[in-house]
Scaffold this motif. Structure first.
Motif, mmCIF file in Angstrom:
data_model
loop_
_atom_site.group_PDB
_atom_site.id
_atom_site.type_symbol
_atom_site.label_atom_id
_atom_site.label_comp_id
_atom_site.label_asym_id
_atom_site.label_seq_id
_atom_site.Cartn_x
_atom_site.Cartn_y
_atom_site.Cartn_z
ATOM 1 N N SER A 80 0.834 -1.214 0.000
ATOM 2 C CA SER A 80 0.000 0.000 0.000
ATOM 3 C C SER A 80 0.867 1.261 0.000
ATOM 4 C CB SER A 80 -0.914 -0.001 1.233
ATOM 5 O OG SER A 80 -0.135 -0.047 2.415
ATOM 6 N N GLU A 81 2.145 1.103 0.343
ATOM 7 C CA GLU A 81 3.070 2.248 0.339
ATOM 8 C C GLU A 81 3.727 2.424 -1.028
ATOM 9 O OE1 GLU A 81 3.317 4.392 2.493
ATOM 10 O OE2 GLU A 81 3.199 3.618 4.539
ATOM 11 N N LEU A 82 3.142 1.838 -2.078
ATOM 12 C CA LEU A 82 3.776 1.903 -3.400
ATOM 13 C C LEU A 82 4.144 3.325 -3.847
ATOM 14 C CD1 LEU A 82 4.731 0.189 -5.815
ATOM 15 C CD2 LEU A 82 2.478 0.578 -6.847
ATOM 16 N N VAL A 99 14.039 0.778 1.488
ATOM 17 C CA VAL A 99 13.619 -0.086 2.589
ATOM 18 C C VAL A 99 12.819 0.766 3.569
ATOM 19 C CG1 VAL A 99 14.414 -1.496 4.528
ATOM 20 C CG2 VAL A 99 15.601 -1.628 2.323
ATOM 21 N N HIS A 100 11.597 0.338 3.864
ATOM 22 C CA HIS A 100 10.730 1.054 4.807
ATOM 23 C C HIS A 100 10.468 0.144 5.988
ATOM 24 C CE1 HIS A 100 7.485 3.096 6.694
ATOM 25 N NE2 HIS A 100 6.558 2.274 6.253
ATOM 26 N N THR A 101 10.837 0.595 7.190
ATOM 27 C CA THR A 101 10.703 -0.248 8.378
ATOM 28 C C THR A 101 9.827 0.416 9.438
ATOM 29 O OG1 THR A 101 12.630 0.713 9.484
ATOM 30 C CG2 THR A 101 13.033 -1.155 8.021
ATOM 31 N N HIS A 102 9.362 -0.419 10.360
ATOM 32 C CA HIS A 102 8.630 0.033 11.550
ATOM 33 C C HIS A 102 9.400 -0.481 12.764
ATOM 34 C CE1 HIS A 102 4.325 0.348 9.568
ATOM 35 N NE2 HIS A 102 5.243 1.002 8.877
ATOM 36 N N SER A 103 10.654 -0.083 12.910
ATOM 37 C CA SER A 103 11.469 -0.606 14.017
ATOM 38 C C SER A 103 11.217 0.211 15.289
ATOM 39 C CB SER A 103 12.941 -0.631 13.632
ATOM 40 O OG SER A 103 13.390 0.626 13.213
ATOM 41 N N ASN A 162 5.217 9.817 13.345
ATOM 42 C CA ASN A 162 4.206 8.888 13.866
ATOM 43 C C ASN A 162 4.104 7.599 13.053
ATOM 44 O OD1 ASN A 162 2.654 11.937 14.021
ATOM 45 N ND2 ASN A 162 3.071 10.858 15.923
ATOM 46 N N HIS A 163 5.227 7.156 12.469
ATOM 47 C CA HIS A 163 5.128 6.041 11.543
ATOM 48 C C HIS A 163 6.372 5.129 11.572
ATOM 49 C CE1 HIS A 163 3.977 4.822 7.128
ATOM 50 N NE2 HIS A 163 4.438 3.809 7.823
ATOM 51 N N GLY A 164 7.481 5.540 10.999
ATOM 52 C CA GLY A 164 8.621 4.630 10.916
ATOM 53 C C GLY A 164 9.813 5.245 10.214
HETATM 54 ZN ZN LIG Z 1 4.755 1.924 7.062
#
Ligand SMILES: [Zn+2]
Length: 229
Positions: A80-82, A99-103, A162-164
């Motif tokens: 969905s983050e395309l 690279v998209h992370t939620h660490s 508020n995300h990553g």
């Molecule tokens: Zn995300």
């Protein structure tokens, strides 16, 4: 598997780093996403599918899309983050991987809306200096991609409010390294913050590390990422 051999290789490479995301706990369950540009066709990108657990993901689940967002090959929907990926590739021809992370520690810093100053050598060599947090926009929107472009500036990563984390690189290997280093730096920063102010690396030394260890990767003068010092 349809598509030329380069699609297959890219799919397997994206899957390899997807498994690392999970092993290194840079994401929870199906969160986060990874993409890489197809080396012999810069208008094509291999990207992780939406809402698919990484531990059961197969190479053919990785979707091949054009940088205008159209799916070229694959049975699943792309992440969905395309737009965050495709708009970054269009805007930045030098970017080969995202690279998209939620660490965890990085999300804590992103929730506070602060940045991570240049407090560690590894952060400067992997990301080009301290990083900032992009203003809030909802995930999956073009607005988020716009705000992210401004926050990335001349860095390999930024935080999303508020995300990553969003990390970019000349290759997906470099982007993954940056995302991993950001999590370590965020964790160290939060610990050190109790004793603030946290001392920063002198600006002249930051500039020297940028020039000697970060910039060469972007100009193709260094083969692989290093987890510097
Ligand atoms: Zn995300």
């Amino acid at each position: 598997m349809s598509g030329p051999a380069s699609w297959q290789a890219a799919r397997e490479h994206v899957l390899l780093f997807s498994r690392r995301l999970l092993a290194e706990r840079l994401v929870y369950f199906t969160a986060g996403n990874i993409s890489m540009r197809i080396p012999d066709d810069p208008d094509l990108v291999a990207v992780t599918p939406a809402s698919t657990p990484y531990d059961t993901m197969r190479p053919e689940d990785v979707v091949i899309v054009r940088t205008d967002g159209r799916v070229v090959d694959g049975m699943l929907r792309p992440t969905s983050e395309l737009p965050l990926h495709t708009l970054t590739y269009v805007r930045r021809p030098d970017v080969g991987g995202i690279v998209h992370t939620h660490s965890a520690a990085a999300m804590a810093v992103a929730a506070m809306g602060i940045g991570i100053p240049p407090i560690l050598h590894g952060l400067v060599s992997a990301c080009g200096g301290g990083i900032v947090t992009a203003p809030y926009a909802r995930g999956g929107t073009a607005e988020l991609a716009e705000l992210t472009a401004g926050a990335l500036r001349d860095r390999s990563a930024c935080l999303l409010r508020n995300h990553g984390v969003l990390a970019i690189g000349p290759t997906v290997d470099h982007a993954y390294n940056a995302a991993s280093v950001v999590e370590g730096a965020a964790d160290a920063y939060l610990r050190a913050f109790a004793f603030r102010p946290v001392p920063q690396i002198a600006p002249a030394e930051v500039e020297r590390i940028r020039r000697e260890q970060w910039a060469p990767a972007w100009s193709g003068r260094r083969a692989g990422p290093t987890h510097g010092g």
